[in-house]
Design a protein around this motif. Structure first.
Motif, mmCIF file in Angstrom:
data_model
loop_
_atom_site.group_PDB
_atom_site.id
_atom_site.type_symbol
_atom_site.label_atom_id
_atom_site.label_comp_id
_atom_site.label_asym_id
_atom_site.label_seq_id
_atom_site.Cartn_x
_atom_site.Cartn_y
_atom_site.Cartn_z
ATOM 1 N N HIS A 93 0.833 -1.208 0.000
ATOM 2 C CA HIS A 93 0.000 0.000 0.000
ATOM 3 C C HIS A 93 0.869 1.260 0.000
ATOM 4 N N TRP A 94 1.809 1.317 0.913
ATOM 5 C CA TRP A 94 2.553 2.571 1.130
ATOM 6 C C TRP A 94 3.660 2.805 0.114
ATOM 7 N N LEU A 95 4.383 1.795 -0.291
ATOM 8 C CA LEU A 95 5.471 2.013 -1.254
ATOM 9 C C LEU A 95 4.962 2.504 -2.609
ATOM 10 N N PRO A 96 3.887 1.921 -3.164
ATOM 11 C CA PRO A 96 3.373 2.493 -4.410
ATOM 12 C C PRO A 96 2.874 3.931 -4.247
ATOM 13 N N LEU A 97 2.332 4.265 -3.072
ATOM 14 C CA LEU A 97 1.887 5.649 -2.852
ATOM 15 C C LEU A 97 3.072 6.607 -2.836
ATOM 16 N N LEU A 98 4.183 6.189 -2.228
ATOM 17 C CA LEU A 98 5.391 7.025 -2.240
ATOM 18 C C LEU A 98 5.913 7.199 -3.657
ATOM 19 N N LEU A 99 5.942 6.104 -4.409
ATOM 20 C CA LEU A 99 6.386 6.170 -5.795
ATOM 21 C C LEU A 99 5.440 7.043 -6.623
ATOM 22 N N ALA A 100 4.140 6.927 -6.374
ATOM 23 C CA ALA A 100 3.156 7.727 -7.111
ATOM 24 C C ALA A 100 3.366 9.216 -6.861
ATOM 25 N N ASP A 101 3.746 9.592 -5.644
ATOM 26 C CA ASP A 101 4.026 11.005 -5.361
ATOM 27 C C ASP A 101 5.192 11.501 -6.206
ATOM 28 N N ARG A 102 6.238 10.686 -6.312
ATOM 29 C CA ARG A 102 7.420 11.098 -7.093
ATOM 30 C C ARG A 102 7.081 11.172 -8.575
ATOM 31 N N VAL A 103 6.320 10.206 -9.056
ATOM 32 C CA VAL A 103 5.913 10.190 -10.459
ATOM 33 C C VAL A 103 5.024 11.395 -10.754
ATOM 34 N N ASN A 104 4.164 11.753 -9.788
ATOM 35 C CA ASN A 104 3.272 12.891 -9.977
ATOM 36 C C ASN A 104 4.041 14.197 -10.122
ATOM 37 N N VAL A 105 5.178 14.331 -9.440
ATOM 38 C CA VAL A 105 6.022 15.518 -9.584
ATOM 39 C C VAL A 105 6.536 15.613 -11.016
ATOM 40 N N VAL A 106 7.026 14.498 -11.547
ATOM 41 C CA VAL A 106 7.530 14.480 -12.924
ATOM 42 C C VAL A 106 6.394 14.785 -13.898
ATOM 43 N N GLU A 107 5.219 14.194 -13.657
ATOM 44 C CA GLU A 107 4.059 14.473 -14.515
ATOM 45 C C GLU A 107 3.700 15.952 -14.491
ATOM 46 N N GLY A 108 3.804 16.580 -13.319
ATOM 47 C CA GLY A 108 3.506 18.003 -13.213
ATOM 48 C C GLY A 108 4.480 18.858 -14.001
ATOM 49 N N VAL A 109 5.772 18.524 -13.950
ATOM 50 C CA VAL A 109 6.783 19.264 -14.708
ATOM 51 C C VAL A 109 6.537 19.093 -16.200
ATOM 52 N N LEU A 110 6.244 17.854 -16.624
ATOM 53 C CA LEU A 110 5.978 17.612 -18.046
ATOM 54 C C LEU A 110 4.716 18.345 -18.503
ATOM 55 N N ASP A 111 3.703 18.389 -17.636
ATOM 56 C CA ASP A 111 2.477 19.114 -17.968
ATOM 57 C C ASP A 111 2.749 20.608 -18.102
ATOM 58 N N ASP A 112 3.581 21.151 -17.196
ATOM 59 C CA ASP A 112 3.962 22.569 -17.300
ATOM 60 C C ASP A 112 4.651 22.841 -18.631
ATOM 61 N N LEU A 113 5.608 21.978 -18.992
ATOM 62 C CA LEU A 113 6.337 22.165 -20.241
ATOM 63 C C LEU A 113 5.405 22.049 -21.448
ATOM 64 N N LYS A 114 4.451 21.107 -21.380
ATOM 65 C CA LYS A 114 3.492 20.924 -22.465
ATOM 66 C C LYS A 114 2.629 22.178 -22.668
ATOM 67 N N ASN A 115 2.330 22.863 -21.555
ATOM 68 C CA ASN A 115 1.504 24.072 -21.624
ATOM 69 C C ASN A 115 2.328 25.335 -21.847
ATOM 70 N N GLY A 116 3.607 25.185 -22.135
ATOM 71 C CA GLY A 116 4.443 26.333 -22.460
ATOM 72 C C GLY A 116 4.987 27.085 -21.254
ATOM 73 N N HIS A 117 4.920 26.478 -20.072
ATOM 74 C CA HIS A 117 5.453 27.122 -18.868
ATOM 75 C C HIS A 117 6.685 26.358 -18.409
ATOM 76 N N VAL A 118 7.794 27.069 -18.311
ATOM 77 C CA VAL A 118 9.014 26.438 -17.823
ATOM 78 C C VAL A 118 9.048 26.619 -16.303
ATOM 79 N N PRO A 119 8.941 25.520 -15.557
ATOM 80 C CA PRO A 119 8.902 25.645 -14.106
ATOM 81 C C PRO A 119 10.260 26.070 -13.544
ATOM 82 N N ASN A 120 10.211 26.894 -12.519
ATOM 83 C CA ASN A 120 11.429 27.318 -11.828
ATOM 84 C C ASN A 120 11.642 26.360 -10.659
#
Length: 166
Positions: A93-120
């Protein structure tokens, strides 16, 4: 079955809470023993479910209040759905949730880049304050990142060289 009371007075501190005058909330709390009878309030109306809600397999129903701002989506959502198939007392239960949090960060950065925003990322991770208050820690993190990067590049390069020799 015979009900026999046992004497626990030999245990240091046993029964210390038996005297209500020794309770730190005693003068403020109105003692009615109502807390012993169970729920003394009506359950609030349930929040409407208009998005996917992940819930523990230990809970028979959805809690009265839950977050809906970021429903599970993408790879991180798949990992979260997988995690909620397991008991909260297991690593499954807990290890996939920890991994999902890290993956979600990468997804957020990729989503920012896709929308033309370069995250600082430097500012978002609080590196200015980190540099100001923990300079040695920042230098250590950068050194570890540099060593890992060089190691990965060297490994990939050596694999390419092996493939070229074959």
């Amino acid at each position: 079955m015979e009900n026999t009371t046992k004497d626990y007075s030999h245990i240091k501190g046993w029964g210390i809470d038996a005297d209500p005058k020794n309770d730190p909330t005693y003068p403020m709390k109105n003692r009615t023993d109502a807390e012993q009878t169970g729920y003394s309030w009506d359950r609030p109306s349930l929040q409407p479910v208009n998005t996917e809600i992940l819930r523990s397999i230990e809970r028979p129903n959805i809690t009265a209040v839950f977050g809906t701002s970021t429903p599970p989506s993408g790879l991180s959502g798949m990992l979260r759905r997988f995690a909620f198939k397991y008991s909260e007392s297991s690593y499954g239960h807990w290890l996939p949730l920890l991994l999902a949090d890290r993956v979600n960060v990468v997804e957020g950065v990729l989503d920012d880049l896709k929308n033309g925003h370069v995250p600082n990322i430097f500012a978002e991770k609080g590196m200015k304050a980190e540099w100001q208050h923990n300079r040695l820690g920042v230098i250590q993190k950068l050194a570890v990142a540099a060593v890992l990067t060089v190691g990965v590049i060297a490994y990939v390069k050596s694999r390419q060289d092996e493939d070229d020799d074959d």
